[in-house]
Design a protein around this motif. Structure first.
Motif, mmCIF file in Angstrom:
data_model
loop_
_atom_site.group_PDB
_atom_site.id
_atom_site.type_symbol
_atom_site.label_atom_id
_atom_site.label_comp_id
_atom_site.label_asym_id
_atom_site.label_seq_id
_atom_site.Cartn_x
_atom_site.Cartn_y
_atom_site.Cartn_z
ATOM 1 N N THR A 134 -22.761 -8.073 -2.860
ATOM 2 C CA THR A 134 -22.582 -7.945 -1.417
ATOM 3 C C THR A 134 -23.440 -8.955 -0.656
ATOM 4 O O THR A 134 -24.584 -9.229 -1.035
ATOM 5 N N LYS A 135 -22.886 -9.481 0.407
ATOM 6 C CA LYS A 135 -23.628 -10.388 1.287
ATOM 7 C C LYS A 135 -24.005 -9.699 2.603
ATOM 8 O O LYS A 135 -24.928 -10.116 3.293
ATOM 9 N N THR A 136 -23.261 -8.646 2.917
ATOM 10 C CA THR A 136 -23.527 -7.921 4.169
ATOM 11 C C THR A 136 -24.431 -6.709 3.945
ATOM 12 O O THR A 136 -24.830 -6.041 4.910
ATOM 13 N N ASN A 137 -24.711 -6.410 2.677
ATOM 14 C CA ASN A 137 -25.475 -5.209 2.311
ATOM 15 C C ASN A 137 -24.765 -3.930 2.744
ATOM 16 O O ASN A 137 -25.401 -2.906 3.041
ATOM 17 N N LYS A 138 -23.435 -4.000 2.756
ATOM 18 C CA LYS A 138 -22.639 -2.821 3.094
ATOM 19 C C LYS A 138 -21.444 -2.751 2.149
ATOM 20 O O LYS A 138 -20.578 -3.619 2.172
ATOM 21 N N VAL A 139 -21.427 -1.732 1.305
ATOM 22 C CA VAL A 139 -20.339 -1.565 0.338
ATOM 23 C C VAL A 139 -19.726 -0.187 0.540
ATOM 24 O O VAL A 139 -20.288 0.663 1.244
ATOM 25 N N ALA A 140 -18.574 0.056 -0.090
ATOM 26 C CA ALA A 140 -17.875 1.320 0.158
ATOM 27 C C ALA A 140 -17.290 1.903 -1.116
ATOM 28 O O ALA A 140 -16.935 1.178 -2.056
ATOM 29 N N TYR A 141 -17.197 3.215 -1.109
ATOM 30 C CA TYR A 141 -16.496 3.973 -2.143
ATOM 31 C C TYR A 141 -15.368 4.708 -1.445
ATOM 32 O O TYR A 141 -15.597 5.468 -0.499
ATOM 33 N N ILE A 142 -14.140 4.470 -1.881
ATOM 34 C CA ILE A 142 -12.985 5.068 -1.237
ATOM 35 C C ILE A 142 -12.204 5.888 -2.253
ATOM 36 O O ILE A 142 -11.905 5.429 -3.353
ATOM 37 N N THR A 143 -11.901 7.138 -1.890
ATOM 38 C CA THR A 143 -11.164 8.021 -2.786
ATOM 39 C C THR A 143 -10.240 8.913 -1.974
ATOM 40 O O THR A 143 -10.191 8.821 -0.741
ATOM 41 N N GLY A 144 -9.481 9.758 -2.668
ATOM 42 C CA GLY A 144 -8.492 10.574 -1.982
ATOM 43 C C GLY A 144 -9.052 11.845 -1.394
ATOM 44 O O GLY A 144 -9.003 12.053 -0.179
ATOM 45 N N LEU A 145 -9.564 12.726 -2.259
ATOM 46 C CA LEU A 145 -10.018 14.036 -1.819
ATOM 47 C C LEU A 145 -11.479 14.259 -2.186
ATOM 48 O O LEU A 145 -12.000 13.634 -3.114
#
Length: 355
Positions: free
Chosen positions: A169-180
């Motif tokens: 990461t270059k923005t120091n912001k990452v994400a985890y995306i899931t359904g439920l």
């Protein structure tokens, strides 16, 4: 050969060749069901004990290229290897889980699989009513007299995915995306966060729930929303919606980490690596134990010590050598028992601890 039947009808197996399959077509709002015979000799419903019979209830479709397809292929592989028969039902909604699992048990299936942690409650409810059937929850968190759960060690691969994201990461912001939101999905997110923060103390991990593992539009919408806030690496746990998320990442010039299968080819400019979790292989592992009367009512966890089932996928060429080296170093710590994880959830708060 394929034939259409009403899903609620009692279907007996007819004499057929090795390639014979029966298609049970659901009523208007019911999930589709397909039966396949992989044994050398078909049997009628009155002699089901002559062959090993496996059934799986799937929350999505077997062509999603991920979670549901892997589960279907695992059961099919197990049936072929054990000279048995298999049946599967797609698109099983939560309100239909109990009845679907009960239908399988009433029809004499030896192993009934609920494909996803969302089946845990239904399995526990149904199992006591059918003591001669063994039930398996995939990625579940249950164990009892005639039921068990099997998972890949998603703590390990989730943590490794986090290491990659935290270093890239270059923005120091990452994400985890899931359904439920349920225990299995939440724990994968917690492991990802631990991994990211182990190599980057400044990183922020954002969690996003789309409300549906398969809705492509919702997956893309969620990815776009995350990217608009500065997220530049996305780790997903989705099914049919996964390609939309990965391809959106590619279109917007950010990175992603795949899940379940090696998804580098889905978005080759975006996917850094994938948390490969061959849930089909894990199902086949337990099916073999059931067939040979060696299964126990426990939680089976298959980690990177079983690289045919759990591992990181191919690395993207954009990964610097130092990132690859850190991943390898972390994997070796896991294999040596120096880096272990535990579910240390408290009440409704899911947590992963390093021990």
């Amino acid at each position: 050969m394929q034939k259409k039947f009403n899903r609620r009808s009692f279907i007996g197996y007819i004499s057929a060749t090795l390639a014979t399959s029966l298609l049970l077509k659901a009523c208007a709002d019911s999930p589709s069901t397909i039966t396949e015979n992989n044994g050398n000799n078909s049997t009628d419903s009155g002699s089901s004990s002559e062959s090993f019979k496996i059934a799986i209830a799937l929350p999505g479709v077997i062509t999603d290229g991920g979670w549901n397809q892997s589960g279907y292929e695992g059961v099919k592989k197990a049936a072929e290897k054990l000279n048995g028969e298999m049946i599967y039902v797609e698109n099983v909604a939560q309100p239909d889980q109990t009845e679907t699992l009960s239908d399988f048990a009433r029809k004499g299936y030896d192993l009934v699989v609920g494909h996803g942690g969302q089946f845990d409650a239904a399995i526990q409810q149904v199992a006591s009513q059918f003591p001669d059937t063994f039930f398996l929850g995939v990625n579940g968190n249950i164990a009892g007299e005639n039921y068990a759960s099997v998972t890949t060690n998603y703590f390990q691969v989730g943590y490794l995915a986090g290491v990659v994201a935290g270093l890239m990461t270059k923005t120091n912001k990452v994400a985890y995306i899931t359904g439920l939101s349920f225990k299995g999905t939440n724990l994968q997110g917690r492991a990802f966060e631990l991994g990211a923060k182990s190599v980057n103390s400044s990183v922020e991990v954002v969690v996003s729930y789309t409300g549906d593992f398969n809705d492509i539009a919702k997956g893309k919408e969620a990815a776009l929303a995350l990217i608009s806030t500065g997220v530049d690496v996305i780790y997903h746990l989705l099914d049919n919606a996964a390609p939309a998320v990965l391809q959106t990442a590619q279109e917007k010039g950010i990175y992603a980490v795949g899940n379940t299968t090696d998804q580098l080819d889905v978005a080759p400019k975006a996917v850094l690596t994938s948390a490969v979790q061959d849930v089909g292989g894990a199902i086949a592992y337990v099916a073999n134990l059931v067939k040979n009367d060696r299964v126990k009512g426990e939680k089976y966890v298959l980690g990177i010590e079983n690289p045919d089932i759990t591992k990181l996928g191919r690395f993207n060429d954009v990964l610097p050598e130092k990132v690859k080296q850190k991943v390898e170093e972390t994997q070796q710590q896991m294999l040596a028992g120096e880096l272990k994880f535990a579910d240390c959830s408290e009440g409704s708060q899911e947590k992963v601890c390093i021990k």
